[in-house]
Design a protein around this motif. Structure first.
Motif, PDB file in Angstrom:
ATOM      1  N   VAL A 163       0.841  -1.202   0.000  1.00  0.00           N
ATOM      2  CA  VAL A 163       0.000   0.000   0.000  1.00  0.00           C
ATOM      3  C   VAL A 163       0.876   1.252   0.000  1.00  0.00           C
ATOM      4  CG1 VAL A 163      -1.620   1.347   1.391  1.00  0.00           C
ATOM      5  CG2 VAL A 163      -1.995  -1.103   1.064  1.00  0.00           C
ATOM      6  N   ALA A 164       1.914   1.254   0.833  1.00  0.00           N
ATOM      7  CA  ALA A 164       2.818   2.406   0.907  1.00  0.00           C
ATOM      8  C   ALA A 164       3.530   2.625  -0.430  1.00  0.00           C
ATOM      9  CB  ALA A 164       3.835   2.203   2.030  1.00  0.00           C
ATOM     10  N   GLU A 165       3.963   1.540  -1.060  1.00  0.00           N
ATOM     11  CA  GLU A 165       4.630   1.665  -2.364  1.00  0.00           C
ATOM     12  C   GLU A 165       3.654   2.175  -3.424  1.00  0.00           C
ATOM     13  OE1 GLU A 165       6.393  -2.144  -3.143  1.00  0.00           O
ATOM     14  OE2 GLU A 165       7.831  -1.925  -1.510  1.00  0.00           O
ATOM     15  N   GLY A 166       2.404   1.721  -3.364  1.00  0.00           N
ATOM     16  CA  GLY A 166       1.392   2.197  -4.306  1.00  0.00           C
ATOM     17  C   GLY A 166       1.134   3.686  -4.158  1.00  0.00           C
ATOM     18  N   LYS A 167       1.064   4.146  -2.922  1.00  0.00           N
ATOM     19  CA  LYS A 167       0.854   5.584  -2.677  1.00  0.00           C
ATOM     20  C   LYS A 167       2.034   6.391  -3.195  1.00  0.00           C
ATOM     21  CE  LYS A 167      -2.307   5.280   1.203  1.00  0.00           C
ATOM     22  NZ  LYS A 167      -2.541   5.548   2.625  1.00  0.00           N
ATOM     23  N   LEU A 168       3.237   5.876  -2.983  1.00  0.00           N
ATOM     24  CA  LEU A 168       4.425   6.579  -3.466  1.00  0.00           C
ATOM     25  C   LEU A 168       4.402   6.689  -4.992  1.00  0.00           C
ATOM     26  CD1 LEU A 168       7.180   7.899  -3.056  1.00  0.00           C
ATOM     27  CD2 LEU A 168       8.186   5.609  -3.054  1.00  0.00           C
ATOM     28  N   VAL A 169       4.069   5.607  -5.659  1.00  0.00           N
ATOM     29  CA  VAL A 169       4.006   5.621  -7.130  1.00  0.00           C
ATOM     30  C   VAL A 169       2.950   6.617  -7.602  1.00  0.00           C
ATOM     31  CG1 VAL A 169       3.344   4.223  -9.137  1.00  0.00           C
ATOM     32  CG2 VAL A 169       4.916   3.298  -7.443  1.00  0.00           C
ATOM     33  N   GLN A 170       1.814   6.648  -6.915  1.00  0.00           N
ATOM     34  CA  GLN A 170       0.748   7.574  -7.277  1.00  0.00           C
ATOM     35  C   GLN A 170       1.204   9.028  -7.099  1.00  0.00           C
ATOM     36  OE1 GLN A 170      -2.703   7.363  -4.774  1.00  0.00           O
ATOM     37  NE2 GLN A 170      -4.000   8.431  -6.241  1.00  0.00           N
TER      38      GLN A 170
END
Length: 118
Positions: free
Chosen positions: A6-13
């Protein structure tokens, strides 16, 4: 492991949003031809606002990277702990089997003192 994803997804976003903002900002400065002073002023105002948003987003990206790093370290720590627990369990089972075998062997050994007294 879900928290790290989830944290990596937010960073990519966030990084994608920053890239889109940069593209929008770049498109404002490349106007060719005759423009009015009002249009130029509006473009500069919009460019300043986009820059402000982008700088704020850069801070959010920095925070998101810290969260990703923290979650990654937590995931690695959990993996190490799980592997250690598995090794301890294997060792405990091996020791238990050894103890059972030793007790069974001791139970079936003839005792000399009892044999001599009879």
């Amino acid at each position: 492991m879900g928290a790290a994803a989830v944290a990596e997804g937010k960073l990519v976003q966030l990084e994608g949003n920053a890239s889109r903002l940069q593209g929008l900002r770049d498109s404002l400065s490349g106007q060719a031809g005759v423009t009015s002073g009002a249009a130029l002023g509006h473009s500069r105002e919009l460019a300043m606002r986009l820059d402000d948003v982008r700088h704020g987003l850069n801070r959010a990206i920095g925070s998101a990277r810290e969260v990703v790093e923290l979650r990654s370290q937590e995931r690695i720590g959990a993996h190490i702990a799980r592997e250690s627990a598995e090794r301890l369990q294997v060792r405990a089972v091996a020791n238990m089997h050894k103890m059972i075998e030793e007790r069974m062997a001791a139970a079936f050994r003839p005792r000399r003192k009892e044999a001599e007294n009879d």
